[in-house]
Enzyme design. Structure first.
Site, PDB file in Angstrom:
ATOM      1  N   ASP A  67       0.783  -1.247  -0.090  1.00  0.00           N
ATOM      2  CA  ASP A  67       0.034   0.117  -0.083  1.00  0.00           C
ATOM      3  C   ASP A  67       0.884   1.234   0.020  1.00  0.00           C
ATOM      4  O   ASP A  67       1.839   1.157   0.119  1.00  0.00           O
ATOM      5  CB  ASP A  67      -0.765  -0.032   1.307  1.00  0.00           C
ATOM      6  N   ASN A 136      -7.177  -2.256  14.519  1.00  0.00           N
ATOM      7  CA  ASN A 136      -8.546  -2.691  14.049  1.00  0.00           C
ATOM      8  C   ASN A 136      -8.708  -3.882  13.001  1.00  0.00           C
ATOM      9  O   ASN A 136      -9.726  -4.297  12.554  1.00  0.00           O
ATOM     10  CB  ASN A 136      -9.174  -1.515  13.364  1.00  0.00           C
ATOM     11  N   HIS A 138      -6.929  -4.566  10.305  1.00  0.00           N
ATOM     12  CA  HIS A 138      -6.922  -4.543   9.095  1.00  0.00           C
ATOM     13  C   HIS A 138      -5.601  -5.251   8.415  1.00  0.00           C
ATOM     14  O   HIS A 138      -4.696  -5.384   9.209  1.00  0.00           O
ATOM     15  CB  HIS A 138      -6.784  -3.222   8.604  1.00  0.00           C
ATOM     16  N   GLU A 143      -9.296  -1.938   5.483  1.00  0.00           N
ATOM     17  CA  GLU A 143     -10.321  -1.520   6.785  1.00  0.00           C
ATOM     18  C   GLU A 143     -11.105  -2.470   7.158  1.00  0.00           C
ATOM     19  O   GLU A 143     -11.839  -3.134   5.980  1.00  0.00           O
ATOM     20  CB  GLU A 143     -10.548  -0.012   6.759  1.00  0.00           C
TER      21      GLU A 143
HETATM   22  P1  PGA Z   1       2.479  -1.571  12.639  1.00  0.00           P
HETATM   23  O1  PGA Z   1       1.206  -1.716  11.522  1.00  0.00           O
HETATM   24  O2  PGA Z   1       3.574  -2.585  12.180  1.00  0.00           O
HETATM   25  O3  PGA Z   1       3.143  -0.122  12.560  1.00  0.00           O
HETATM   26  O4  PGA Z   1       1.962  -1.772  14.081  1.00  0.00           O
HETATM   27  C1  PGA Z   1       0.875  -2.681  11.079  1.00  0.00           C
HETATM   28  C2  PGA Z   1      -0.331  -2.687  10.218  1.00  0.00           C
HETATM   29  O5  PGA Z   1      -1.013  -1.436  10.282  1.00  0.00           O
HETATM   30  O6  PGA Z   1      -0.426  -3.449   9.204  1.00  0.00           O
END
Ligand code: PGA
Length: 252
Positions: A67, A136, A138, A143
């Site tokens: 992404d 959350n 995702h 999302e």
């Molecule tokens: P993070 O993000 O490694 O910064 O916790 C993980 C994600 O949002 O997929």
């Protein structure tokens, strides 16, 4: 699903690096799906070390990142393109033409999404996809509520996600409101997947995603259906898994 529970975040990263190392030694022309975020920093540090020791090479590796934010320049310090260059690409022998990251500045985002899907197909699909998980649930920037059939698309980021990424921007107001992400279908079409998570804050979501109902409300829950999923957690991230879960699961 195979689950490894590592003692520390660092060991979690090393285990993931070892799996990638094995793969690149056996198949130097692997197509890797890559992720950004705090969880990935140590993983990339280990891969750089393995490269510097001459154990692995990225010369024939093709990468597709999950992404990118919409509307920020690739040179922006918080862009995912910049993240990848800082933590991995600038340290290894990957060829620039083999690096793919969605273009969040594209004029025509629909065309950009379509061409990203086509590029993945033209390279024969993703052999090994690395994933983190959001607070959350995702995966990528898919999302809660994202249908499982989606391919690359533009998303509105939730407040939870924007708050979780505020640190990279300085403040939540500066976090873009949209991103472009591979869809859940792209992720599920990868031939194998490594899901990594560390820290207590992720524990409840990890348990929900791996042992709860499979529902678009918890995007990562779809991974229960993937035939080649390896989950690597640290002890804290594994701390909300049902007590009897590991009795019949493979844990190392
Ligand atoms: P993070 O993000 O490694 O910064 O916790 C993980 C994600 O949002 O997929």
């Amino acid at each position: 699903m195979r689950i490894y529970v590592a003692d520390t975040k660092d060991e979690m990263a090393y285990r993931a690096a070892e799996i990638i190392e094995d793969r690149l030694i056996k198949y130097p022309d692997t197509t890797l799906g890559l992720a950004t975020g705090g969880t990935m920093i140590e993983l990339y540090r280990y891969l750089v070390q393995m490269y510097e020791r001459g154990i692995i090479s990225f010369k024939s590796v093709v990468t597709f990142n999950l992404d990118e934010y919409v509307g920020i320049e690739p040179s922006h310090p918080a862009s995912f393109r910049r993240f990848m260059y800082e933590y991995l690409f600038k340290h290894v022998d990957i060829l620039p033409q083999n690096v793919h990251i969605p273009d969040g500045m594209a004029h025509d985002m629909r065309a950009e999404c379509k061409s990203y899907d086509c590029a993945i197909k033209e390279h024969g699909g993703i052999d090994l996809q690395i994933l983190g998980i959001g607070l959350n649930g995702h995966i990528g920037f898919n999302e809660p509520g994202t249908p499982f059939g989606t391919t690359t698309h533009v998303v509105d980021l939730t407040e939870t996600t924007r708050a979780a990424n505020a640190g990279f921007f300085g403040s939540i107001e500066d976090v873009p409101k949209q991103a472009v992400t591979m869809g859940i279908k792209n992720i599920m079409q990868s031939r194998s997947i490594i899901l990594m998570a560390s820290g207590e804050a992720k524990a409840d979501m990890v348990a929900k995603a791996l042992t709860g109902p499979i529902t678009p409300q918890v995007p990562a829950s779809v991974l229960q259906l993937h035939p080649q999923l390896t989950v690597i957690l640290d002890r804290q991230a594994a701390s909300s898994m049902p007590k009897d879960y590991f009795d019949c699961s493979f844990v190392a």
